[in-house]
Design a protein around this motif. Sequence first.
Motif, PDB file in Angstrom:
ATOM      1  N   LEU A 135     110.417  20.081  49.527  1.00  0.00           N
ATOM      2  CA  LEU A 135     110.153  20.885  50.716  1.00  0.00           C
ATOM      3  C   LEU A 135     110.858  22.232  50.615  1.00  0.00           C
ATOM      4  CD1 LEU A 135     110.537  18.162  53.481  1.00  0.00           C
ATOM      5  CD2 LEU A 135     108.472  19.509  53.061  1.00  0.00           C
ATOM      6  N   LEU A 136     110.148  23.292  50.986  1.00  0.00           N
ATOM      7  CA  LEU A 136     110.754  24.609  51.054  1.00  0.00           C
ATOM      8  C   LEU A 136     111.760  24.674  52.200  1.00  0.00           C
ATOM      9  CD1 LEU A 136     107.598  26.872  50.588  1.00  0.00           C
ATOM     10  CD2 LEU A 136     109.230  26.130  48.834  1.00  0.00           C
ATOM     11  N   GLY A 147     117.499  28.632  60.302  1.00  0.00           N
ATOM     12  CA  GLY A 147     117.967  28.535  58.921  1.00  0.00           C
ATOM     13  C   GLY A 147     117.344  27.355  58.231  1.00  0.00           C
ATOM     14  N   GLY A 148     117.208  26.241  58.957  1.00  0.00           N
ATOM     15  CA  GLY A 148     116.431  25.109  58.479  1.00  0.00           C
ATOM     16  C   GLY A 148     117.042  24.312  57.346  1.00  0.00           C
ATOM     17  N   ASP A 149     117.875  24.941  56.505  1.00  0.00           N
ATOM     18  CA  ASP A 149     118.402  24.269  55.330  1.00  0.00           C
ATOM     19  C   ASP A 149     119.586  23.382  55.697  1.00  0.00           C
ATOM     20  OD1 ASP A 149     118.653  23.550  52.744  1.00  0.00           O
ATOM     21  OD2 ASP A 149     119.556  25.411  52.054  1.00  0.00           O
ATOM     22  N   SER A 150     120.492  23.926  56.427  1.00  0.00           N
ATOM     23  CA  SER A 150     121.626  23.183  56.962  1.00  0.00           C
ATOM     24  C   SER A 150     121.835  23.712  58.370  1.00  0.00           C
ATOM     25  CB  SER A 150     122.875  23.401  56.097  1.00  0.00           C
ATOM     26  OG  SER A 150     123.189  24.773  56.041  1.00  0.00           O
ATOM     27  N   LEU A 151     122.829  23.209  59.054  1.00  0.00           N
ATOM     28  CA  LEU A 151     123.031  23.658  60.427  1.00  0.00           C
ATOM     29  C   LEU A 151     123.583  25.078  60.436  1.00  0.00           C
ATOM     30  CD1 LEU A 151     124.325  20.616  62.468  1.00  0.00           C
ATOM     31  CD2 LEU A 151     122.489  22.149  63.088  1.00  0.00           C
ATOM     32  N   VAL A 152     122.710  26.037  60.113  1.00  0.00           N
ATOM     33  CA  VAL A 152     123.113  27.436  60.137  1.00  0.00           C
ATOM     34  C   VAL A 152     123.465  27.835  61.561  1.00  0.00           C
ATOM     35  CG1 VAL A 152     122.385  29.795  59.670  1.00  0.00           C
ATOM     36  CG2 VAL A 152     121.692  27.957  58.138  1.00  0.00           C
ATOM     37  N   SER A 153     122.568  27.553  62.475  1.00  0.00           N
ATOM     38  CA  SER A 153     122.863  27.766  63.894  1.00  0.00           C
ATOM     39  C   SER A 153     121.841  27.019  64.727  1.00  0.00           C
ATOM     40  CB  SER A 153     122.835  29.263  64.245  1.00  0.00           C
ATOM     41  OG  SER A 153     121.552  29.811  64.032  1.00  0.00           O
ATOM     42  N   SER A 154     122.305  26.270  65.700  1.00  0.00           N
ATOM     43  CA  SER A 154     121.408  25.598  66.625  1.00  0.00           C
ATOM     44  C   SER A 154     121.267  26.468  67.869  1.00  0.00           C
ATOM     45  CB  SER A 154     121.956  24.216  66.997  1.00  0.00           C
ATOM     46  OG  SER A 154     123.254  24.325  67.540  1.00  0.00           O
ATOM     47  N   SER A 160     117.450  14.207  55.020  1.00  0.00           N
ATOM     48  CA  SER A 160     117.277  13.174  54.001  1.00  0.00           C
ATOM     49  C   SER A 160     115.929  13.323  53.296  1.00  0.00           C
ATOM     50  CB  SER A 160     117.393  11.790  54.634  1.00  0.00           C
ATOM     51  OG  SER A 160     117.143  10.771  53.704  1.00  0.00           O
ATOM     52  N   LEU A 161     114.884  13.627  54.057  1.00  0.00           N
ATOM     53  CA  LEU A 161     113.554  13.813  53.473  1.00  0.00           C
ATOM     54  C   LEU A 161     113.551  14.981  52.494  1.00  0.00           C
ATOM     55  CD1 LEU A 161     110.519  12.996  53.464  1.00  0.00           C
ATOM     56  CD2 LEU A 161     110.183  14.683  55.287  1.00  0.00           C
ATOM     57  N   ARG A 162     114.287  16.035  52.797  1.00  0.00           N
ATOM     58  CA  ARG A 162     114.332  17.209  51.927  1.00  0.00           C
ATOM     59  C   ARG A 162     114.949  16.884  50.573  1.00  0.00           C
ATOM     60  NH1 ARG A 162     116.138  22.782  53.341  1.00  0.00           N
ATOM     61  NH2 ARG A 162     114.823  23.070  51.524  1.00  0.00           N
ATOM     62  N   LYS A 163     115.767  15.842  50.522  1.00  0.00           N
ATOM     63  CA  LYS A 163     116.363  15.447  49.253  1.00  0.00           C
ATOM     64  C   LYS A 163     115.392  14.617  48.406  1.00  0.00           C
ATOM     65  CE  LYS A 163     121.048  15.413  51.167  1.00  0.00           C
ATOM     66  NZ  LYS A 163     122.225  14.568  51.516  1.00  0.00           N
ATOM     67  N   LYS A 164     114.343  14.108  49.050  1.00  0.00           N
ATOM     68  CA  LYS A 164     113.392  13.239  48.354  1.00  0.00           C
ATOM     69  C   LYS A 164     112.090  13.948  47.998  1.00  0.00           C
ATOM     70  CE  LYS A 164     115.150   9.277  51.002  1.00  0.00           C
ATOM     71  NZ  LYS A 164     114.818   8.275  52.045  1.00  0.00           N
ATOM     72  N   LEU A 211     101.573  19.470  48.136  1.00  0.00           N
ATOM     73  CA  LEU A 211     102.777  20.103  48.656  1.00  0.00           C
ATOM     74  C   LEU A 211     103.242  21.210  47.714  1.00  0.00           C
ATOM     75  CD1 LEU A 211     105.102  20.354  50.642  1.00  0.00           C
ATOM     76  CD2 LEU A 211     106.200  18.396  49.529  1.00  0.00           C
ATOM     77  N   LEU A 212     103.209  20.963  46.419  1.00  0.00           N
ATOM     78  CA  LEU A 212     103.610  21.986  45.451  1.00  0.00           C
ATOM     79  C   LEU A 212     102.631  23.158  45.450  1.00  0.00           C
ATOM     80  CD1 LEU A 212     104.772  19.668  42.548  1.00  0.00           C
ATOM     81  CD2 LEU A 212     106.228  21.182  43.904  1.00  0.00           C
ATOM     82  N   LYS A 213     101.347  22.889  45.680  1.00  0.00           N
ATOM     83  CA  LYS A 213     100.377  23.981  45.800  1.00  0.00           C
ATOM     84  C   LYS A 213     100.688  24.842  47.018  1.00  0.00           C
ATOM     85  CE  LYS A 213      96.401  21.814  43.497  1.00  0.00           C
ATOM     86  NZ  LYS A 213      95.003  21.354  43.665  1.00  0.00           N
ATOM     87  N   PHE A 214     101.020  24.178  48.126  1.00  0.00           N
ATOM     88  CA  PHE A 214     101.386  24.930  49.333  1.00  0.00           C
ATOM     89  C   PHE A 214     102.636  25.763  49.078  1.00  0.00           C
ATOM     90  CE2 PHE A 214     104.088  25.322  53.060  1.00  0.00           C
ATOM     91  CZ  PHE A 214     103.247  25.993  53.933  1.00  0.00           C
ATOM     92  N   ASN A 215     103.630  25.163  48.419  1.00  0.00           N
ATOM     93  CA  ASN A 215     104.872  25.877  48.153  1.00  0.00           C
ATOM     94  C   ASN A 215     104.621  27.172  47.384  1.00  0.00           C
ATOM     95  OD1 ASN A 215     106.171  23.731  49.344  1.00  0.00           O
ATOM     96  ND2 ASN A 215     107.156  22.986  47.488  1.00  0.00           N
ATOM     97  N   ALA A 216     103.813  27.083  46.324  1.00  0.00           N
ATOM     98  CA  ALA A 216     103.545  28.259  45.503  1.00  0.00           C
ATOM     99  C   ALA A 216     102.811  29.332  46.299  1.00  0.00           C
ATOM    100  CB  ALA A 216     102.737  27.862  44.264  1.00  0.00           C
TER     101      ALA A 216
END
Length: 425
Positions: free
Chosen positions: A68-69, A85-92, A61-65, A31-36
């Motif tokens: 994940l980008l 936005g994906g990070d928080s509910l920027v807009s649905s 919850s998974l993003r806190k564990k 996962l870290l290789k993919f991120n880079a």
Amino acid sequence: MDRFDGPPRLILVADLDCTLVDHDDPENTDLLKFNALWEAQYRHDSLLVYCTGRSFSSYSSLRKKRPLLTPDIAVTSVGSVIVYGGDSLVSSDDVWTARLDDKWNRDIVLEETSKFPQLEPQPAKSQEPHKVSFFVEKEHAVEIMKVLPGLLEERGVDVKLVYSNGYAFDVLPKGAGKQGALTYLLDKLEIVGKQPSNTLVCGDSGNDAELFNIPQVYGVMVSNSHEELLQWHEENAKDNPKIFHASQRCGAGIIEAIERFSLGPSVSPRDVLDTENFHVESLNPVHEVVKFYLFYERWRCGEVEKSDKYLQYLKSLSSPLGIFVHPSGEEKLIHEWIDEMGNLHGDGKEKQFRIWLDKVSSSHISSDTWVARFDKHELSEGKVRSCSTKVLLSCQGEKQKLTWMHIHQSWLDESFSDDQEKWIF
């Protein structure tokens, strides 16, 4: 979807559990290789889409564990929720939500499914307005799937049934599902003239199969895919050259697919960092910051020798008058921080010390000056500390290399350093 003017070079659509995230790898190596790779080569002109069966809250919850980008788009709840936005509910996506309302009645679904005692409702956190989820054994699922759609149709409700992983049974509106959501997104891009050059879908289980049905996409089934997906491939797509079964697990299988289909660079900076001379011989601020922090991680982990030549080289890449503003507000010369970095060689070796950058971007603010912006996340002893970072870089001298002129960091969320001396860069 408006992050850049033209069409995206690549849209990468990845399931999360056991596809991008390897739950058998606590160190998140692939996962870290993919991120880079993504931040160095794709973030600036491509779209990252997570497409998961998890509810949005479960995904968060998974993003806190896991490291994940931040995606550009998060498709959650088996394609029944789309969030930009994906990070928080920027807009649905309200248009998508309204489309799913057609011939859908959750109360009727609950009433009819209650007639099947074999269906065990999943926890409340897995339920959504347009998704009703159960646990059920495969033999019962097969029989229920034969009769439930007809019962609901008689009551004016059109549904899609998705069974995956040998236990998860989801009842969705007819137009929902991962295929429906991705097709909707691709249609939106085409309408505004931003149809991607290529789309790669990545999955491991039954609820990913329908993604591979979209004609224009490339597809990869990671090596650890469930039998149900491999069986679907054997029965429906074994002669399709655009879909293949990777030889590697999870994130490594996704990188393998990028190479196989020639979709762009496929070598992660984590695999090629030259510790003798890690400077990138091009004026690319994104590559510069990604490679710098990979070297910094390896220094802290003792994966490179403790040698003054590295510290002197870092100083050669930064201005003698350059200032680093620590997230606490303390300011020092960059060269002073580099000297202090020398005392931390190998201190993260036993602490699973890892760094990943997220949302890396750069702006050309003058003929010879750039600003790079990104979020930096640092994991040590199971604790993640995060900061927002801005770096001012300038093209200096005849060698046409980038020089770090200024670094400014501020804490993100609830992050802070209880040991400031060990937070250098």
